[in-house]
Design an enzyme around this catalytic site. Structure first.
Site, PDB file in Angstrom:
ATOM      1  N   GLY A  65       0.925  -1.010   0.018  1.00 43.92           N
ATOM      2  CA  GLY A  65       0.134  -0.039   0.071  1.00 43.92           C
ATOM      3  C   GLY A  65       0.807   0.991  -0.008  1.00 43.92           C
ATOM      4  N   ASP A 255      18.226 -32.213  -4.442  1.00 36.87           N
ATOM      5  CA  ASP A 255      18.222 -32.047  -3.030  1.00 36.87           C
ATOM      6  C   ASP A 255      16.967 -32.869  -2.492  1.00 36.87           C
ATOM      7  OD1 ASP A 255      19.071 -30.848  -0.484  1.00 36.87           O
ATOM      8  OD2 ASP A 255      17.252 -30.049  -0.385  1.00 36.87           O
ATOM      9  N   ASN A 344      33.379 -34.250   8.267  1.00 37.05           N
ATOM     10  CA  ASN A 344      33.294 -35.302   9.519  1.00 37.05           C
ATOM     11  C   ASN A 344      33.274 -36.691   9.060  1.00 37.05           C
ATOM     12  OD1 ASN A 344      33.100 -33.904  11.951  1.00 37.05           O
ATOM     13  ND2 ASN A 344      31.761 -32.826  10.920  1.00 37.05           N
ATOM     14  N   HIS A 750      22.015 -23.050   7.120  1.00 35.50           N
ATOM     15  CA  HIS A 750      21.340 -23.744   8.239  1.00 35.50           C
ATOM     16  C   HIS A 750      19.670 -23.010   8.254  1.00 35.50           C
ATOM     17  CE1 HIS A 750      25.270 -24.361  10.240  1.00 35.50           C
ATOM     18  NE2 HIS A 750      25.120 -25.123   9.472  1.00 35.50           N
ATOM     19  N   VAL A 776      36.830 -10.582  19.985  1.00 37.09           N
ATOM     20  CA  VAL A 776      36.010 -10.841  18.691  1.00 37.09           C
ATOM     21  C   VAL A 776      36.761 -10.180  17.679  1.00 37.09           C
ATOM     22  CG1 VAL A 776      33.920  -9.692  17.358  1.00 37.09           C
ATOM     23  CG2 VAL A 776      33.667  -9.937  19.787  1.00 37.09           C
ATOM     24  N   PRO A 777      37.034 -11.161  16.670  1.00 34.58           N
ATOM     25  CA  PRO A 777      38.411 -10.915  15.432  1.00 34.58           C
ATOM     26  C   PRO A 777      37.717  -9.764  14.649  1.00 34.58           C
ATOM     27  CG  PRO A 777      37.206 -13.092  15.350  1.00 34.58           C
ATOM     28  CD  PRO A 777      36.636 -12.604  16.672  1.00 34.58           C
TER      29      PRO A 777
END
Length: 1091
Positions: A65, A255, A344, A750, A776-777
């Protein structure tokens, strides 16, 4: 991805179908796209031409709108004109520019502003919130501040009375009952249909009727397997400003059909920077780094492949990206970054084989488009994968650089963008697969000096609780510990590779006994499964029923649940019914959010810790690991996960947890514990759950948090630091800093990685973390250096005292994995040249099954490949098929058919009955093909005259096989023989043996008219002519095929079809047990019985 936006038309259709009659005025609407025929639409939806209308785009555009993207109170002609002026035209909405392609038309509902209201339902971790405001429309303002709120806990219902009292206080009393019923029904549908967000603005209430005017909604796409019967086919349109590409749809289809994860989003088709990244978390970090280095405007795509895709799946994924990448040229050339963390469980070599196949197929295009490739990867079999990639790279003729775990994960981004120099030589690692290479164990490093330059140390407090070799186990598990040296677990699912990996980890950590006491899987019976404990074989019980497994192993307090997304909820609920289970790891990705939230509620009530869903699990070095966490044994050794360090981490990403293992082990004395809470929007346990445990553990001296864009869990950590509940040094970084640089919304790997507000962005979280004193890097690139700095400070302060490194015991490598790596060889037990089921598709004699079907080779062509390992001429294939046809059956009276029938009538199964018939085939029945071929070819080859051959056989007292018939004769020829003879004479290049057999027939029929060349004979001699004269065989090969019984194979194969027909016929006719009649048996008994 779970929460996905749907079109307004889709949302209204769902409400029409699932809100009960009387709840509201059913939504009338019609949709218009570029291909819509107005005449057909008006004819189908007659109401379009009878009243006033509203039209607006239906493309996930907010505040239509205010943007002037709505036309109200018009007729159908006005709608046509308004849509025609805008269809296919570009408009800008915020920073996104896109084309209008979809519109929705609805009846205009006359009403006053006072008739408008606002209602919204959204989900969160512990329940759903219903917002209501008695005013609505485009100028409603900040509804979060204005609206009344009603929180509905998970798995509870809301009453109309609650709605009235808590939401409708400012609404006219005359409307409250109607609106309360509507909201009640709306919320019921919201839960039943697995909505995650539903907003109606305005909701119009006039004349005792409710109208839904504007609607925005999201569904939990992971609930498709639950809701498909109710939803139907749901279309999830892309965010406005980003077109839907067919390549995206193709990858989405791959997928959906795969157990792996394959994602692709095209951001800028003309961009020069393309990525092919393994892992959901890693894919975000690569995009972050590209944007940090100034490449945001040139980033072409976002995507990921993970979850152990097959070689074929990665080939299709890579082929799709390369196809997009080479559609148009860039003046500066293009770069392809093939990246990923340390896997993994994904076989790196297998995925790289798929990628390299696609690269080789596109070699010319890669050169033509001036493409440079940078690859970095590690994980199971990565050494072979890197070798394959380097070999292919050297042959492509383009700049191609390949790196392993010795290189920081995102260093290749700086190299690709020209911001970092490219090293020419990197030192290799001393480990591979499951053992140390020669010399690897001898490199025992000295203790770390107090300046912390060499990160081989232990915390002071660890010396009193755990010896270097880990031999002292805790007598009592502390409240903060999920796992100890005594932890015992039950595994749900037939995950033998993961189980063996856990046992190998136990062994290398010097546990006194295995951590796994049992497995459970409902699709098998109770039995024992064999595994290895070091060099020794052990048996682990496997139970069909989970309850049996838990009851028989009361020492088990951990369940590692490998159930699929469809059964993970039920199996986890079942496990929580047993109080002894205190920790459950749920590995599956894609569990519907409503189910996950119920699991969280149940776990909270029972005091159970859930790790996951959508996780690889977690690891406590030297103590216990979940499933595939930490990867193969080479990474366990490389990252020193066989003994505890001083640094504990928590992350969402399972793949990035392994990268953290690598970073921490090289920057500090190693990992004390690491948990990947999972990538779903609602992980079973939170960052805070684990950080508070770490805070209470005296052996942990330093914390690392890897958060990400989306959600607000990091703010709980910030609050805990401010309140001094977390006091240990905290190094934190939230990935997804690139999200604000895209003009349209991007859903990262994710399900929870999507910011719904500024507060949920990674940049906002990183700023807030830095503001309360967390380390914090500047970027993920700097994370390892910052961890090293904080760790060194702790060493210098004496909080961590150095300890000498002790090498772990050697774990034997599994034979199958050693062979995969090419480290061993063994003579094969079998050799075959017939078919190969390995690889991308089944092959017959090297020919893909798809090519066989494409060429329409038929059964004869298949036999030519399976029997002769070569393609025969078309006439030869036709001949083979003719042979099968004419030998298929010869009535029920012959011995083979008779036996088959008797067996079938005795109630035997198909295979038994078929075998009974086949066993009668021999010299007297059906076995004459081979013998005929040998006899005729032998005589012909010796130059014997046909009369000489016949006389010679008579002298020997032998029958001429293939000659003679009980019924047929010269005057009553066998049509089978006639047809084969005509085909052979017409199509074969030469028929010397057939001609010789026909001359023999003239001799034999001169004596007796039924001594004709029968079907066995004609097939036998014709087959020899085919082998010798088709040009596909040498004379030696042709004779060998005759000698080994190939020709009889035709009879066996053909007659099997007939025997099966007789079996089915007897079953269909329901024939009973056969008993031979007495009058057909001649009983010849001795005349006198004598003893």
């Amino acid at each position: 991805m779970s929460a996905r936006a749907i079109r307004e038309a889709t949302g209204k259709d769902l409400l029409n179908r699932f809100l009960p009659d009387g709840s509201f005025a059913k939504c009338k609407f019609a949709t218009v796209a570029d291909e819509t025929s107005w005449n057909e639409l008006v004819e189908t939806e007659s109401w379009l031409s009878t009243g006033k209308l509203v039209v607006k785009p239906d493309q996930l555009i907010k505040r239509r709108g205010k943007l002037g993207l709505i036309k109200v109170n018009t007729d159908i002609d006005g709608v046509k004109q308004w849509v025609g002026e805008r269809m296919g035209k570009e408009v800008q909405v915020g920073r996104a520019t896109g084309k209008l392609r979809n519109f929705i038309i609805e009846p205009f509902v006359p009403h006053a502003e006072t008739d408008e209201a606002y209602v919204c339902i959204y989900s969160h971790r512990y329940g759903d919130t219903i917002l209501f405001y008695h005013q609505g429309g485009v100028d409603i303002g900040d509804v979060d501040e204005k609206a009344m709120k009603l929180d509905v806990p998970v798995d509870t219902l809301v009453s109309q009375d609650d709605i009235k009292s808590k939401l409708l206080g400012e609404l006219e009393s005359s409307k409250q009952g109607l609106v309360a019923k509507f909201i009640h029904d709306l919320y019921t549908a919201y839960v039943t249909l697995f909505f995650t967000y539903l907003e109606i603005n305005p909701l119009v209430v006039v004349k005792d009727q409710i109208y839904v005017l504007d609607l925005a909604a999201k569904l939990d796409a992971t609930a498709d397997f639950v809701c498909r019967p109710r939803w139907g086919d749901i279309e999830y349109p892309p965010p406005f400003g980003r077109d839907a590409y067919p390549e995206e749809a193709y990858i989405a289809d791959l997928d959906a059909k795969s157990g792996a994860s394959l994602k692709l989003t095209i951001l800028n088709k003309s961009g020069r920077i393309w990525t092919m990244v393994a892992g959901g978390g890693a894919s975000v970090i690569y995009s972050d780094t590209i944007c940090d280095l100034g490449g945001a405007s040139e980033l072409a795509n976002y995507g990921e492949y993970s979850g152990a895709p097959t070689e074929q799946q990665t080939y299709e994924y890579a082929k799709t990206i390369l196809g997009l990448m080479t559609q148009e040229k860039h003046p500066d050339g293009k770069v392809l970054i093939i990246g990923g963390g340390i896997a993994n469980f994904t076989n790196v070599a297998a995925t790289f084989k798929g990628i390299t196949k696609a690269l080789l197929e596109n070699q010319t295009l890669l050169k033509d488009h001036n493409i440079s490739i940078f690859a970095r990867r590690a994980g199971p079999n990565y050494q072979e994968g890197l070798r394959i990639m380097r070999d292919v790279g050297s042959s492509l003729g383009i700049p191609f650089f390949v790196f392993g775990p010795e290189t920081h994960m995102t260093a290749v981004v700086g190299m690709a963008l020209g911001k970092r120099s490219i090293p020419r030589h990197l030192e290799g690692e001393t480990t591979t697969a499951s053992f140390l290479l020669p010399g690897g164990q001898s490199k025992t490093e000295p203790a770390t000096p107090k300046n912390g330059q060499t990160p081989l140390s232990r915390t002071t407090s660890q010396q009193s609780t755990t010896a270097v070799d880990g031999s002292t186990a805790d007598k009592k598990k502390p409240a903060y510990a999920l796992f100890t040296k005594n932890t015992k677990a039950i595994i749900w699912g037939m995950q033998t590779r993961a189980v063996q990996g856990m046992l190998d980890f136990d062994f290398v950590c010097r546990r006194s006994e295995p951590s796994i006491v049992a497995m459970t899987y409902p699709l098998t019976g109770d039995h024992k499964q064999k595994f290895y404990w070091g060099h020794k074989e052990i048996l682990i019980p496997l139970y069909k029923n989970m309850g049996d497994a838990i009851r028989k192993h009361p020492e088990a307090d951990v369940l590692v649940n490998f159930a699929s997304l469809r059964s993970a909820y039920e199996s986890t609920i079942e496990a929580m019914n047993f109080p002894q289970i205190r920790t459950i790891a749920i590995i599956a990705e894609g569990i519907p959010e409503n189910y996950t939230r119920k699991l969280i509620k149940e776990a909270d009530e029972r005091g159970v810790t859930i790790i996951g869903p959508a996780t690889v699990g977690g690891i406590k070095p030297g103590v216990f690991k979940i499933g595939n966490t930490g990867g193969m044994m080479d990474n366990i050794l490389y990252s020193k996960l066989y003994r505890p360090g001083s640094v504990a981490y928590v992350s969402r990403s399972g793949g990035m947890s392994n990268e953290l293992n690598n970073i921490i082990s090289h920057a500090t004395n190693g990992v004390a514990e690491g948990i990947a809470i999972g990538g779903d929007r609602y992980p079973g346990s939170t960052f805070m759950d684990h950080l508070l445990r770490y805070e209470a553990d005296p052996d942990i001296k330093m914390l690392v948090l890897l958060g990400e864009v989306g959600g607000v869990e990091e703010y709980e950590v910030i609050k805990a630091v401010e309140e001094k509940r977390l006091t240990k040094p905290l190094v934190a970084w939230c990935i997804g800093t690139c999200s604000g640089m895209f003009s349209s919304e991007v859903q990262f790997g994710h399900a929870g990685a999507c910011a719904n507000a500024e507060r949920e962005t990674a940049l906002a979280k990183n700023r807030a973390l830095a503001a309360i004193g967390a380390h914090v890097p500047q970027s993920f690139d700097d994370l390892g250096d910052l961890i090293r700095k904080v760790y060194t400070d702790l060493v210098n302060k004496g909080s961590i005292e150095p300890q000498p490194e002790v090498p772990p015991p050697t774990v034997p490598m599994d034979y199958s994995w050693a062979r995969e790596l090419g480290l061993i060889r063994k003579p094969a037990s079998f050799m075959t040249s017939v078919s190969d089921e390995r690889g991308q598709e089944l092959r017959y004699a090297g020919m893909p099954i798809s090519e066989i079907l494409k060429q329409e080779m038929g059964l004869g062509g298949v036999l030519s490949l399976l029997w002769f390992q070569r393609q025969l001429p078309a006439y030869a294939n036709k001949f083979l098929e003719m042979c099968l046809i004419v030998t298929a059956d010869h009535g029920p009276a012959v011995s083979g058919a008779h036996n088959t029938i008797v067996c079938a009538r005795a109630g035997k199964d198909l295979v038994s009955s078929l075998v009974s018939g086949l066993l009668t085939i021999g010299d007297r029945f059906g076995g004459a093909l081979d013998a005929a071929a040998k006899q005729f070819s032998g005589a012909c080859d010796k130059g014997m005259h046909p009369m000489e051959f016949v006389n010679d056989m008579r002298k020997k007292g032998e029958l001429i096989m293939g000659i003679g018939h009980r019924v047929k004769s010269l005057n009553n020829p066998d049509m089978r023989v006639t047809l084969i003879k005509e085909f052979v004479k017409e199509n074969f290049p030469a028929t010397p043996l057939v001609d010789y057999a026909l001359e023999v027939e003239k001799v034999t029929t001169s004596k007796k008219p039924n001594l004709i060349l029968n079907v066995d004979g004609i097939i036998g001699v014709a087959f020899v002519d085919l082998l010798r004269n088709c040009g596909s065989f040498t004379m030696e090969e042709a004779q060998e095929y005759v000698d080994i019984g190939t020709i009889n194979g035709l009879f066996v194969l053909g007659r099997s079809a007939g025997f099966i027909g007789h079996y089915l016929d007897q079953k269909r006719l329901k024939q009973g047990l056969y008993r031979h009649p007495w009058d057909d048996i001649s009983y010849v008994m001795p005349e006198k019985y004598t003893e």
